[in-house]
Motif scaffolding. Sequence first.
Motif, PDB file in Angstrom:
ATOM      1  N   ILE A  55       1.500   9.299  -5.998  1.00 54.59           N
ATOM      2  CA  ILE A  55       1.855  10.705  -5.755  1.00 54.59           C
ATOM      3  C   ILE A  55       2.795  11.203  -6.853  1.00 54.59           C
ATOM      4  N   LEU A  56       3.760  10.355  -7.245  1.00 49.88           N
ATOM      5  CA  LEU A  56       4.671  10.724  -8.325  1.00 49.88           C
ATOM      6  C   LEU A  56       3.923  10.874  -9.652  1.00 49.88           C
ATOM      7  N   LEU A  57       2.838  10.111  -9.821  1.00 50.72           N
ATOM      8  CA  LEU A  57       2.039  10.207 -11.044  1.00 50.72           C
ATOM      9  C   LEU A  57       1.367  11.571 -11.187  1.00 50.72           C
ATOM     10  N   SER A  58       1.269  12.316 -10.071  1.00 51.88           N
ATOM     11  CA  SER A  58       0.654  13.640 -10.149  1.00 51.88           C
ATOM     12  C   SER A  58       1.499  14.605 -10.986  1.00 51.88           C
ATOM     13  N   LEU A  98       0.822  -1.206   0.000  1.00 50.42           N
ATOM     14  CA  LEU A  98       0.000   0.000   0.000  1.00 50.42           C
ATOM     15  C   LEU A  98       0.860   1.262   0.000  1.00 50.42           C
ATOM     16  N   LEU A  99       1.971   1.231   0.743  1.00 52.03           N
ATOM     17  CA  LEU A  99       2.878   2.382   0.750  1.00 52.03           C
ATOM     18  C   LEU A  99       3.497   2.598  -0.632  1.00 52.03           C
ATOM     19  N   LEU A 100       3.827   1.493  -1.304  1.00 49.54           N
ATOM     20  CA  LEU A 100       4.394   1.599  -2.651  1.00 49.54           C
ATOM     21  C   LEU A 100       3.370   2.184  -3.620  1.00 49.54           C
ATOM     22  N   ILE A 101       2.132   1.703  -3.530  1.00 51.77           N
ATOM     23  CA  ILE A 101       1.066   2.222  -4.393  1.00 51.77           C
ATOM     24  C   ILE A 101       0.885   3.715  -4.184  1.00 51.77           C
ATOM     25  N   MET A 102       0.878   4.136  -2.908  1.00 53.07           N
ATOM     26  CA  MET A 102       0.661   5.554  -2.625  1.00 53.07           C
ATOM     27  C   MET A 102       1.831   6.405  -3.112  1.00 53.07           C
TER      28      MET A 102
END
Length: 224
Positions: free
Chosen positions: A140-143, A132-136
């Motif tokens: 965030i970088l995808l923003s 879940l931390l990796l997904i988040m």
Amino acid sequence: MSPIGNIISRLQNSEKVERVRLSLQLIGLAIFIYFGSQSTFYVVLLSIPIALLFGPVYCGWMCPRGMFQNIIGSMGKRVLGKRYNTLVPKRFHGSLLYFRYVVLLFLVTALLLHEFQFINDSIMESVVVDGLLLIMAVSILLSFFVDRAACRYFCKEGAAASLTNLVKIRMIRRDHSICNSCGICDRMCPMWIDVSKKDVVRDAACISCMKCVQKCPVNALKVE
């Protein structure tokens, strides 16, 4: 006008509104750093009374992830220009919005399995927590490419908080007799809601950031 109405009126028209938002996001970041990653979920739970009135205000006003997404997104806008926010075609956007509910369901299922000892601490930490931390972090970088990518498609807390949109008392309403259909509210919405086509914003995607209300040039949008 009621005290709450006065507060909303000042907030909608104040030039200091973004400073207020940033201050609250920094408080959210301090809570996150001091109490750890679990704190975000509990702060969301504590904000439910306010959310029942105005919707998921934590997401739009206090979430530190939102602050980081705004910073990274502003860099993306400068670098990509008109190509910013085009990575995800709008025809796929509606379907992808449901993915954050999949992430929430995954977490709830994992917690139940762990509680009844179907999975051990090692699996819970390595697969669930780290996953879940990796997904988040990735979202965030995808923003850099997509406005509020984490909020739109990946945030489990946002998925839980969004349910208050279905029952909140005060909503954003559009006065169509004033609205000039300029589309500024649509462009300002980080969640890609077509505000200019609605009389009342009831979308589960809404994060109650009020940016559409702030930026409306003819004051056709009100929180009532």
